[in-house]
Scaffold this motif. Sequence first.
Motif, PDB file in Angstrom:
ATOM      1  N   ARG A 169       4.604  -8.206  -3.053  1.00  0.00           N
ATOM      2  CA  ARG A 169       4.928  -9.506  -3.756  1.00  0.00           C
ATOM      3  C   ARG A 169       6.296  -9.732  -4.478  1.00  0.00           C
ATOM      4  O   ARG A 169       6.355 -10.315  -4.604  1.00  0.00           O
ATOM      5  CB  ARG A 169       3.594  -9.674  -4.307  1.00  0.00           C
ATOM      6  N   HIS A 170       6.641  -8.253  -4.138  1.00  0.00           N
ATOM      7  CA  HIS A 170       8.285  -8.027  -5.553  1.00  0.00           C
ATOM      8  C   HIS A 170       8.891  -8.199  -4.475  1.00  0.00           C
ATOM      9  O   HIS A 170      10.538  -8.488  -4.664  1.00  0.00           O
ATOM     10  CB  HIS A 170       7.809  -6.362  -6.113  1.00  0.00           C
ATOM     11  N   LEU A 171       9.068  -8.266  -3.020  1.00  0.00           N
ATOM     12  CA  LEU A 171      10.026  -8.337  -2.134  1.00  0.00           C
ATOM     13  C   LEU A 171      10.561  -9.654  -1.384  1.00  0.00           C
ATOM     14  O   LEU A 171       9.067 -10.558  -1.333  1.00  0.00           O
ATOM     15  CB  LEU A 171       9.727  -6.955  -1.238  1.00  0.00           C
ATOM     16  N   HIS A 172      10.934  -9.602  -0.941  1.00  0.00           N
ATOM     17  CA  HIS A 172      11.998 -11.528  -0.443  1.00  0.00           C
ATOM     18  C   HIS A 172      10.888 -11.133   0.807  1.00  0.00           C
ATOM     19  O   HIS A 172      10.458 -10.469   1.241  1.00  0.00           O
ATOM     20  CB  HIS A 172      13.238 -11.039  -0.481  1.00  0.00           C
ATOM     21  N   LYS A 173      11.016 -12.950   0.525  1.00  0.00           N
ATOM     22  CA  LYS A 173       9.501 -13.160   1.957  1.00  0.00           C
ATOM     23  C   LYS A 173       9.944 -12.584   3.423  1.00  0.00           C
ATOM     24  O   LYS A 173       9.053 -12.341   3.913  1.00  0.00           O
ATOM     25  CB  LYS A 173       9.401 -14.577   1.138  1.00  0.00           C
ATOM     26  N   SER A 174      11.488 -12.922   3.361  1.00  0.00           N
ATOM     27  CA  SER A 174      11.813 -12.804   4.821  1.00  0.00           C
ATOM     28  C   SER A 174      11.322 -11.211   5.012  1.00  0.00           C
ATOM     29  O   SER A 174      11.069 -10.405   6.499  1.00  0.00           O
ATOM     30  CB  SER A 174      12.987 -12.648   4.923  1.00  0.00           C
ATOM     31  N   LEU A 175      11.393 -10.033   4.405  1.00  0.00           N
ATOM     32  CA  LEU A 175      10.861  -8.659   4.415  1.00  0.00           C
ATOM     33  C   LEU A 175       9.728  -8.277   4.318  1.00  0.00           C
ATOM     34  O   LEU A 175       8.688  -7.078   4.614  1.00  0.00           O
ATOM     35  CB  LEU A 175      11.623  -7.651   3.406  1.00  0.00           C
ATOM     36  N   ARG A 176       8.335  -9.205   3.844  1.00  0.00           N
ATOM     37  CA  ARG A 176       7.571  -8.989   3.594  1.00  0.00           C
ATOM     38  C   ARG A 176       6.462  -8.231   4.564  1.00  0.00           C
ATOM     39  O   ARG A 176       5.436  -7.717   5.270  1.00  0.00           O
ATOM     40  CB  ARG A 176       6.639 -10.098   2.960  1.00  0.00           C
ATOM     41  N   LYS A 177       6.359  -9.140   5.862  1.00  0.00           N
ATOM     42  CA  LYS A 177       5.180  -8.744   7.122  1.00  0.00           C
ATOM     43  C   LYS A 177       6.055  -7.265   7.716  1.00  0.00           C
ATOM     44  O   LYS A 177       5.774  -6.221   7.712  1.00  0.00           O
ATOM     45  CB  LYS A 177       5.912  -9.761   8.149  1.00  0.00           C
ATOM     46  N   THR A 178       7.512  -6.720   7.699  1.00  0.00           N
ATOM     47  CA  THR A 178       7.741  -5.842   8.045  1.00  0.00           C
ATOM     48  C   THR A 178       6.639  -4.643   6.777  1.00  0.00           C
ATOM     49  O   THR A 178       7.238  -3.526   7.132  1.00  0.00           O
ATOM     50  CB  THR A 178       9.773  -5.478   7.746  1.00  0.00           C
ATOM     51  N   PHE A 179       7.145  -4.901   5.748  1.00  0.00           N
ATOM     52  CA  PHE A 179       7.114  -3.877   4.838  1.00  0.00           C
ATOM     53  C   PHE A 179       5.401  -3.641   4.343  1.00  0.00           C
ATOM     54  O   PHE A 179       5.301  -2.511   4.623  1.00  0.00           O
ATOM     55  CB  PHE A 179       7.031  -4.150   3.005  1.00  0.00           C
ATOM     56  N   LYS A 180       4.818  -4.758   5.215  1.00  0.00           N
ATOM     57  CA  LYS A 180       3.576  -3.920   5.535  1.00  0.00           C
ATOM     58  C   LYS A 180       2.573  -3.726   6.578  1.00  0.00           C
ATOM     59  O   LYS A 180       1.945  -2.323   6.494  1.00  0.00           O
ATOM     60  CB  LYS A 180       2.344  -5.273   5.263  1.00  0.00           C
ATOM     61  N   GLU A 181       4.022  -3.465   7.406  1.00  0.00           N
ATOM     62  CA  GLU A 181       4.398  -2.865   9.145  1.00  0.00           C
ATOM     63  C   GLU A 181       3.797  -1.395   8.833  1.00  0.00           C
ATOM     64  O   GLU A 181       3.108  -0.980   8.970  1.00  0.00           O
ATOM     65  CB  GLU A 181       4.608  -3.506   9.614  1.00  0.00           C
ATOM     66  N   LEU A 182       4.958  -1.442   7.619  1.00  0.00           N
ATOM     67  CA  LEU A 182       5.044   0.580   6.994  1.00  0.00           C
ATOM     68  C   LEU A 182       4.862   0.335   6.718  1.00  0.00           C
ATOM     69  O   LEU A 182       4.821   2.255   6.727  1.00  0.00           O
ATOM     70  CB  LEU A 182       6.822   0.023   6.785  1.00  0.00           C
ATOM     71  N   VAL A 183       4.077  -0.215   5.473  1.00  0.00           N
ATOM     72  CA  VAL A 183       2.775   0.308   4.561  1.00  0.00           C
ATOM     73  C   VAL A 183       1.596   0.714   6.174  1.00  0.00           C
ATOM     74  O   VAL A 183       1.266   2.227   5.634  1.00  0.00           O
ATOM     75  CB  VAL A 183       2.201  -0.811   4.008  1.00  0.00           C
ATOM     76  N   ARG A 184       1.928   0.439   6.989  1.00  0.00           N
ATOM     77  CA  ARG A 184       0.425   0.555   7.957  1.00  0.00           C
ATOM     78  C   ARG A 184       1.142   1.920   8.699  1.00  0.00           C
ATOM     79  O   ARG A 184       0.469   2.997   8.937  1.00  0.00           O
ATOM     80  CB  ARG A 184       0.468  -0.263   8.993  1.00  0.00           C
ATOM     81  N   VAL A 185       2.167   2.940   8.621  1.00  0.00           N
ATOM     82  CA  VAL A 185       2.671   3.698   9.116  1.00  0.00           C
ATOM     83  C   VAL A 185       2.395   4.370   7.857  1.00  0.00           C
ATOM     84  O   VAL A 185       2.125   5.482   9.019  1.00  0.00           O
ATOM     85  CB  VAL A 185       4.104   2.943   9.816  1.00  0.00           C
ATOM     86  N   ALA A 186       3.132   4.074   7.484  1.00  0.00           N
ATOM     87  CA  ALA A 186       2.503   5.207   6.213  1.00  0.00           C
ATOM     88  C   ALA A 186       1.136   5.620   5.967  1.00  0.00           C
ATOM     89  O   ALA A 186       1.242   7.168   5.610  1.00  0.00           O
ATOM     90  CB  ALA A 186       3.103   4.860   5.162  1.00  0.00           C
ATOM     91  N   ASN A 187      -0.120   5.147   5.758  1.00  0.00           N
ATOM     92  CA  ASN A 187      -1.087   5.495   6.487  1.00  0.00           C
ATOM     93  C   ASN A 187      -1.096   5.767   7.034  1.00  0.00           C
ATOM     94  O   ASN A 187      -2.008   6.801   6.763  1.00  0.00           O
ATOM     95  CB  ASN A 187      -1.596   4.499   5.880  1.00  0.00           C
ATOM     96  N   ASP A 188      -1.325   5.709   8.807  1.00  0.00           N
ATOM     97  CA  ASP A 188      -1.040   6.302   9.671  1.00  0.00           C
ATOM     98  C   ASP A 188      -1.647   7.511   9.251  1.00  0.00           C
ATOM     99  O   ASP A 188      -0.941   8.454  10.265  1.00  0.00           O
ATOM    100  CB  ASP A 188      -0.959   5.818  10.724  1.00  0.00           C
ATOM    101  N   ASN A 189       0.320   7.766   9.133  1.00  0.00           N
ATOM    102  CA  ASN A 189       1.398   8.940   9.065  1.00  0.00           C
ATOM    103  C   ASN A 189       0.283  10.098   7.890  1.00  0.00           C
ATOM    104  O   ASN A 189       0.442  11.561   8.451  1.00  0.00           O
ATOM    105  CB  ASN A 189       1.748   9.098   8.893  1.00  0.00           C
ATOM    106  N   GLN A 190      -0.575   9.198   7.135  1.00  0.00           N
ATOM    107  CA  GLN A 190      -1.259  10.720   6.223  1.00  0.00           C
ATOM    108  C   GLN A 190      -2.498  11.524   6.568  1.00  0.00           C
ATOM    109  O   GLN A 190      -3.075  11.706   6.411  1.00  0.00           O
ATOM    110  CB  GLN A 190      -1.635   9.416   4.861  1.00  0.00           C
ATOM    111  N   SER A 191      -3.332  10.384   7.873  1.00  0.00           N
ATOM    112  CA  SER A 191      -4.523  10.253   7.980  1.00  0.00           C
ATOM    113  C   SER A 191      -4.756  12.201   9.080  1.00  0.00           C
ATOM    114  O   SER A 191      -3.586  12.337   9.464  1.00  0.00           O
ATOM    115  CB  SER A 191      -4.721   9.219   9.195  1.00  0.00           C
TER     116      SER A 191
END
Length: 191
Positions: A169-191
């Motif tokens: 929500r703090h990011l430009h709307k055009s980048l939100r989808k990519t950010f959420k995908e990168l959150v998934r990547v970060a969380n996958d790498n922590q498992s």
Amino acid sequence: MTSAQKAYIMLGKESLWHVATRCHELFDSAKIPYSIAGGVAVCLHGYQRNTTDIGLIIQANDSQRVRETLVHAGFEWLPEKVEFHSPDGIAIQFLIAGHLAGKHAEVRIPEPTGELNVEHKEGLNVVRLSRLIEMKIACGTGSLRRTHKDFADVVELIAIRQLDPSFARHLHKSLRKTFKELVRVANDNQS
């Protein structure tokens, strides 16, 4: 969290940290707004990674004053590289506020002023985390050559700062989808 200054000392990059603090002193004295971006900003926000240069955001109308300030302080302008070098060879590159943050991006480089764009960390003006992530995603999306480094920086910042999809929500709307995908990547790498 280890301070950025300590990280650069451990990495043998004390001169890089010294140049960052020297630029702060010079620009603060000359009343030139600036903020640190790039790898040093990533380090100041918690991901202790190595870098060889300093990226600074300035306003276009301050370009001449920046040049005069740095030349007067003994820095060398290298027009073929479009950067300054400190007396000990550290490169200083400039990003101009208002320019596109990446090829075909909707996001622009933020002004080096105001609490929405800049925060103070370890005695330096650094681009706010949300603006840094925007620039990294925009730049990485627009250049395959930069994608891996910029997206890796964002993934590490997500993990270290424990950001979740709601940070989008703090990011430009055009980048939100990519950010959420990168959150998934970060969380996958922590498992």
